[in-house]
Design a protein around this motif. Sequence first.
Motif, mmCIF file in Angstrom:
data_model
loop_
_atom_site.group_PDB
_atom_site.id
_atom_site.type_symbol
_atom_site.label_atom_id
_atom_site.label_comp_id
_atom_site.label_asym_id
_atom_site.label_seq_id
_atom_site.Cartn_x
_atom_site.Cartn_y
_atom_site.Cartn_z
ATOM 1 N N VAL A 1 0.837 -1.203 0.000
ATOM 2 C CA VAL A 1 0.000 0.000 0.000
ATOM 3 C C VAL A 1 0.873 1.255 0.000
ATOM 4 C CG1 VAL A 1 -1.639 1.328 1.382
ATOM 5 C CG2 VAL A 1 -1.979 -1.109 1.070
ATOM 6 N N TYR A 2 2.023 1.199 0.691
ATOM 7 C CA TYR A 2 2.880 2.382 0.786
ATOM 8 C C TYR A 2 3.545 2.723 -0.549
ATOM 9 C CZ TYR A 2 6.455 5.591 2.456
ATOM 10 O OH TYR A 2 7.250 6.695 2.634
ATOM 11 N N LEU B 1 -7.827 9.055 -7.481
ATOM 12 C CA LEU B 1 -8.319 9.815 -6.330
ATOM 13 C C LEU B 1 -8.239 11.317 -6.586
ATOM 14 C CD1 LEU B 1 -6.598 7.800 -3.458
ATOM 15 C CD2 LEU B 1 -8.941 7.571 -4.277
ATOM 16 N N THR B 2 -9.263 12.006 -6.143
ATOM 17 C CA THR B 2 -9.270 13.475 -6.245
ATOM 18 C C THR B 2 -9.666 14.120 -4.915
ATOM 19 O OG1 THR B 2 -11.554 13.385 -7.061
ATOM 20 C CG2 THR B 2 -9.802 13.477 -8.726
ATOM 21 N N ALA B 3 -10.612 13.517 -4.197
ATOM 22 C CA ALA B 3 -11.125 14.133 -2.967
ATOM 23 C C ALA B 3 -10.401 13.663 -1.718
ATOM 24 C CB ALA B 3 -12.619 13.845 -2.831
ATOM 25 N N ILE B 4 -9.640 12.563 -1.803
ATOM 26 C CA ILE B 4 -8.945 12.014 -0.636
ATOM 27 C C ILE B 4 -7.439 12.096 -0.868
ATOM 28 C CG2 ILE B 4 -8.587 9.944 0.781
ATOM 29 C CD1 ILE B 4 -11.351 9.035 0.070
ATOM 30 N N GLN B 5 -6.710 12.539 0.157
ATOM 31 C CA GLN B 5 -5.251 12.622 0.042
ATOM 32 C C GLN B 5 -4.642 11.220 -0.041
ATOM 33 O OE1 GLN B 5 -3.677 14.944 3.255
ATOM 34 N NE2 GLN B 5 -4.667 16.841 2.586
ATOM 35 N N LEU B 6 -3.483 11.132 -0.698
ATOM 36 C CA LEU B 6 -2.828 9.846 -0.904
ATOM 37 C C LEU B 6 -2.499 9.168 0.414
ATOM 38 C CD1 LEU B 6 -1.532 7.722 -2.694
ATOM 39 C CD2 LEU B 6 0.544 9.131 -2.780
ATOM 40 N N SER B 7 -1.971 9.913 1.383
ATOM 41 C CA SER B 7 -1.617 9.314 2.683
ATOM 42 C C SER B 7 -2.853 8.757 3.385
ATOM 43 C CB SER B 7 -0.939 10.357 3.573
ATOM 44 O OG SER B 7 -1.811 11.465 3.800
#
Length: 396
Positions: free
Chosen positions: A39-40, A50-56
């Motif tokens: 996942v990392y 993804l657009t609305a959620i940060q990658l981390s």
Amino acid sequence: MTMRESAGDREGTLRVFQSCWWLITAACSTVGLLLGPVVYFAPIDKMLKLTAIQLSDARWIIFYLGIAVLLGQLEQLLGAAYTCIARYAEGSFYKSIISLLAFAAMIIPVMMHKGARTTALVYALANIVGTIILAIKVRYDIPWLRFGWQHASWNEIKRMSGPAIAFLGFPLGNAFNLQGTVLAVQYALGPLDVVIFSTARQVSRVALQMVQMVNSTFWPELSLAFGAKNWDLVKLLHRRSCQLALGIALALVAAMMSFGPWFLTHWTAGHVPPSKGLLAILLGVVVCYSLWSTSSTLLAATNQHQKLSVYYIIATGLTVIFTYVLARHYGLFGAASSLILGELIMNYYVLPTSLKLTHDNLPDFIRSLWDIPESVRPAALLRRILRTSRPAEEEQ
């Protein structure tokens, strides 16, 4: 575990339980350790667009939910502890309570606007606590079913690994059957027909869920009877389960044919045109499914599902190919008709295999499907209702 306990082999039941516990723990721990680095380093944002959620946040959400899924495997084994002592309903009840409480806990951070990452963490923690509580409950309710490794056996783990891996064939076959056929329709006909096909199929699968309920109910009873080598009971349970599943499927098919088009119209606000012909073919698929699916419960309940898994993958794989070919030539009716192919292949393998296990034969089995037991016939049910209501009237 259920078969050994019903045969009076408590030592064997404990050996299977501890061996399975360590097999699942090892498998889940390995997947859990791999999940973090994957996942990392994986480009989650690009893969999921993804657009609305940060990658981390996305990485942590996937990790937390992955841990919750892995814990579910141990919860299944803890539920099996109740199944093996003929308290299947109690184990299912506890598992459902844990799921409901985990969902309720997840609602709290949602209402507090804490974000998806916190919500996923709370959900994972709730599942961890639920698994620990269920383990304590099993230890309290079934004192002889001890945790540890004293009774675990490497030979037992190796023996169970084959059936365990074989179960992976069913989700793979389901992927072919559900997503694969939809992709075949999309490539053959286009996105508009995919919407019509998928919507009609979703309505038809309501009956399928009811059939699955029958299968889950009879599963532990078949294991108990088979482990005790009570062949008359195994035969009776197999016949009655198939009869019940087929009856439910036929009743729901009649209801769906009557109200399905109306429901489709209102469900989609008139955007998806209902087709009685398409719905009829898909409901016919459900009837074919109900027979082999319920009969195959005997194979799965007695750990004899390896060949069944192979047949299922082959049948669903061929279905995807035929869905594309028939959809190109005959449209949605051809695509729906192709689904019957897989069900016929499964019936061809499952029914003779199950009948051999139950020491039954096809003519008697078919006759039993239409032989309604005296105790559940309308007249007998009416007499029973009258008998139970009479004492109450006398007291008044």
